[in-house]
Structure formats: structure tokens, C-alpha cells
Write an enzyme that holds these catalytic residues in place. Structure first.
Site, PDB file in Angstrom:
ATOM      1  N   LYS A   1      -2.357   7.264   1.188  1.00 56.10           N
ATOM      2  CA  LYS A   1      -1.954   7.494   2.581  1.00 56.10           C
ATOM      3  C   LYS A   1      -0.797   8.496   2.596  1.00 56.10           C
ATOM      4  CE  LYS A   1      -1.347   4.905   6.893  1.00 56.10           C
ATOM      5  NZ  LYS A   1      -2.585   5.365   7.524  1.00 56.10           N
TER       6      LYS A   1
ATOM      7  N   GLU B   1     -15.282   6.492   6.753  1.00 55.74           N
ATOM      8  CA  GLU B   1     -14.259   5.978   7.682  1.00 55.74           C
ATOM      9  C   GLU B   1     -14.102   6.928   8.848  1.00 55.74           C
ATOM     10  OE1 GLU B   1     -10.520   5.914   5.568  1.00 55.74           O
ATOM     11  OE2 GLU B   1     -10.880   7.866   4.671  1.00 55.74           O
TER      12      GLU B   1
ATOM     13  N   ARG C   1       0.832  -1.207   0.000  1.00 51.43           N
ATOM     14  CA  ARG C   1       0.000   0.000   0.000  1.00 51.43           C
ATOM     15  C   ARG C   1       0.866   1.257   0.000  1.00 51.43           C
ATOM     16  NH1 ARG C   1      -4.180   0.979   4.869  1.00 51.43           N
ATOM     17  NH2 ARG C   1      -2.227   1.287   5.992  1.00 51.43           N
TER      18      ARG C   1
END
Length: 337
Positions: A186, A219, A92
Site C-alpha cells: 500500500k 480488485e 499491514r
């Protein structure tokens, strides 16, 4: 440092440091006040190695991650002497780096080796391993094209994990959530996340929940959410507008064990409206450092019966068992020196 008043303003005479030794002496005094250093080891590609002295764990001020937010990061857990889920997090990490147009200074195998060696040198058996890829130092321009090289940093943070036995309260965030491009990457641009968390704390809640512009559950500020509905299905929000959680993905892989035992009926991803979510039987946060925190109240109203749910605890047990005794394809044993 002497001061003198000029009108209503106090003029401060600043100390000028002419040598590195003077600064190190001051930093040593400040660091020595701490009874337990939480950061046992750091890696910096700028230094070219591992740093064990906390006062030298620094990032250049002209690093574009610092003054432009041009950087990405990720985190893996150190649990009982194992690195948990490192490979999934690194995958990721590199996907985020690609979106951010940052090329790693080393191949994946080298990044992985650096992180394993850093963990071993830290002697930390329970904590978090956080690492960053930056556009690098070089100037204060908007573009990073003038930076000589990208930079890789990592640090070990001591942390004792404990099972969540009590439920937490959440609120619906009024802070606008990130657009899908930035939410699914991210990066270090966490101002919306910080404001959402502060908003929750101001309202005496543990954290907040984002709802997207279509009214679907997104989220939390730095964790995913999951629900158990009254049909005993585990429901996960789709990842097309939010960060794909490595821990939540692992939970989806493990949850069929509860289906085999007849506790759960199904596991699925779905767009979930706020009305459906608040009507769930159970709700939870899912994230690396939790790994599960039961949610029992949302905007002042109970989720389910307002108590920690049995299936939430069963799902939590699956992750805890996986962290402590799962297959070594998902855990890397650290050989401490």
C-alpha cells in the site's frame, strides 16, 4: 500581480514573499473562506507534535514521498468515537514499509499511541484516520540514502458514513493493473488507481474492476470485491496479486454467523474468472470507508437480477454492527479531551 503582453504571450509579474507572516496572512484568508474545516488535526514527526491549524498542515517539498513517491500509507475508521480495526491496519502498514525499505522513526507502540492521541485531540467522532510513512525530507535525489530520517505523518478527516442502500455500476478497467509486488504494497504510487477511477467516472460508473493477466478478478481502484454465487457461497478473490483488504478479512471472520443461521453455505477464497464473476448472484465492493457497496451492473449488464441482494445487505449489517458494537479487541475507545 500585474501583467503585460509580450507578443501573444502575457508576461506575469510574480509576487515575492519576503516573510513568513505574509504567507500566513494569505493562507489564513484562504482557509477562513471554508465554512467547515474537514481536517481537525494532523501529526508530523518533522514538527514533533500535533497541529490544529489547517494552514500549518504541511509536508516539506523535498520529502521523498512528494517528489519520488517513496512512501506508504494506510487508513483506519473513526466510528462513533472508536478507532475501528487500527491494529490490523497498522500491521499491514508496517509490512508495506518493510517492502518499501522505510524504517519507522518510532516503534509500533509509539505509532499506535500517536494515532490514538491525534484522534482524541481532533475531537472527531466519525471520520477517517490516514497516516503515512515516508523516506523523509533531505534532497531531490532518487535515492533516499541522504535523508537524515524517515518521517511519519497522520491526519484526521471528518466523514459521515451512511449505509449503502442503492446499488452501483462498474466497468472493466482498461488501465493496466500493478504488478503483484506493487499491488500488494500500500504505497503512495496511485497513478494507475487514479486513472482507473477517472475512466469509470468518464463512463458514468461508480468505479472500475481490474482483471489480471490470467483473466481472474483482481480488485477495484481502492477497494476489494466479493461475490455471492448461486450456491450461496461468499467468494473472495485470492490476495496473492492484490492488496489484502483489512475490511474484507474482517468480513471473512464475521460471515460464518450467516452460515450458522443457514443463510450462507460457505466462505472461500478462489481465483474467479470474469465469466464466473459476471454470472454471480450478487457482487459487492468491500473497503474501510464503505464498508460494503452493492454492485448491481457491470459493463452495462446486470449482476443477478440487477437489484441489491439480500445476502449483500446481511453481510453489510455484520460489518456495521461490528463497527458500532463489536468486541473492543477490534475497536479502540477514544477518550476525548
Amino acid at each position: 500581480m500585474a501583467g503585460a503582453k509580450v507578443g501573444n504571450v502575457e508576461e506575469i509579474k510574480l509576487q515575492v514573499f519576503s516573510s513568513t507572516n505574509e504567507l500566513i496572512e494569505i493562507l489564513n484568508k484562504k482557509c477562513n473562506k471554508a465554512t467547515d474545516q474537514p481536517y481537525p488535526a494532523m501529526y508530523s514527526s518533522i514538527f514533533g507534535g500535533i497541529v490544529l491549524d489547517p494552514i500549518m498542515m504541511m509536508i516539506p517539498i523535498d520529502d521523498h514521498m512528494v517528489h519520488r513517491g517513496h512512501g506508504v500509507f494506510d487508513t483506519a475508521i473513526i466510528f462513533d468515537g472508536f478507532l475501528y480495526g487500527l491494529d490490523a491496519h497498522l500491521d499491514r502498514f508496517l509490512r508495506s514499509a518493510s517492502v518499501a525499505k522505510i524504517s519507522p522513526p518510532f516503534p509500533l507502540s509509539t505509532l499506535r499511541s500517536i494515532l490514538i492521541q491525534l484522534t482524541a485531540k481532533s475531537k472527531c467522532k466519525n471520520g477517517t484516520l490516514r497516516y503515512w510513512l515516508s523516506a523523509g525530507p533531505g534532497n531531490f535525489s532518487l535515492s533516499s540514502s541522504g535523508c537524515p530520517t524517515t518521517a511519519f505523518y497522520a491526519i484526521v478527516i471528518k466523514h459521515d458514513f451512511s449505509l449503502w442502500k442503492e446499488g452501483v455500476k462498474v466497468i472493466t478497467s482498461s488501465i493496466p493493473m500493478k504488478t503483484p509486488l506493487f499491488a500488494t504494497t500500500k504505497s503512495v504510487n496511485y497513478l494507475p488507481n487514479v486513472l482507473a477511477q477517472l475512466e469509470a467516472e468518464e463512463k458514468k460508473a461508480f468505479a472500475s474492476i481490474w482483471v489480471d493477466d490470467e483473466g481472474y478478478i483482481a480488485e477495484g481502484p481502492n477497494m476489494n470485491v466479493a461475490f455471492v454465487n448461486h450456491e450461496r457461497e461468499l467468494v473472495i478473490p485470492k490476495f496473492d496479486k492484490i492488496l489484502a483488504g483489512c475490511t474484507e478479512n474482517r468480513l471473512v471472520e464475521l460471515a460464518p454467523k450467516l452460515i450458522d443461521k443457514g443463510h450462507l453455505k460457505a466462505v472461500r477464497t478462489a481465483d474467479t474468472s470474469i465469466e464466473e464473476a459476471k454470472a454471480a448472484a450478487e457482487m459487492m465492493f468491500v473497503g474501510s470507508s464503505l464498508p460494503i457497496a452493492p454492485i448491481i451492473m457491470w459493463d452495462g449488464k446486470p449482476i443477478g437480477n440487477g437489484k441489491v441482494g439480500e445476502l449483500t445487505l446481511a453481510l453489510s449489517d455484520l460489518l456495521w454492527n461490528d463497527m458500532g458494537a463489536g468486541p473492543e479487541t477490534h475497536r479502540i475507545r477514544i477518550i476525548y479531551e
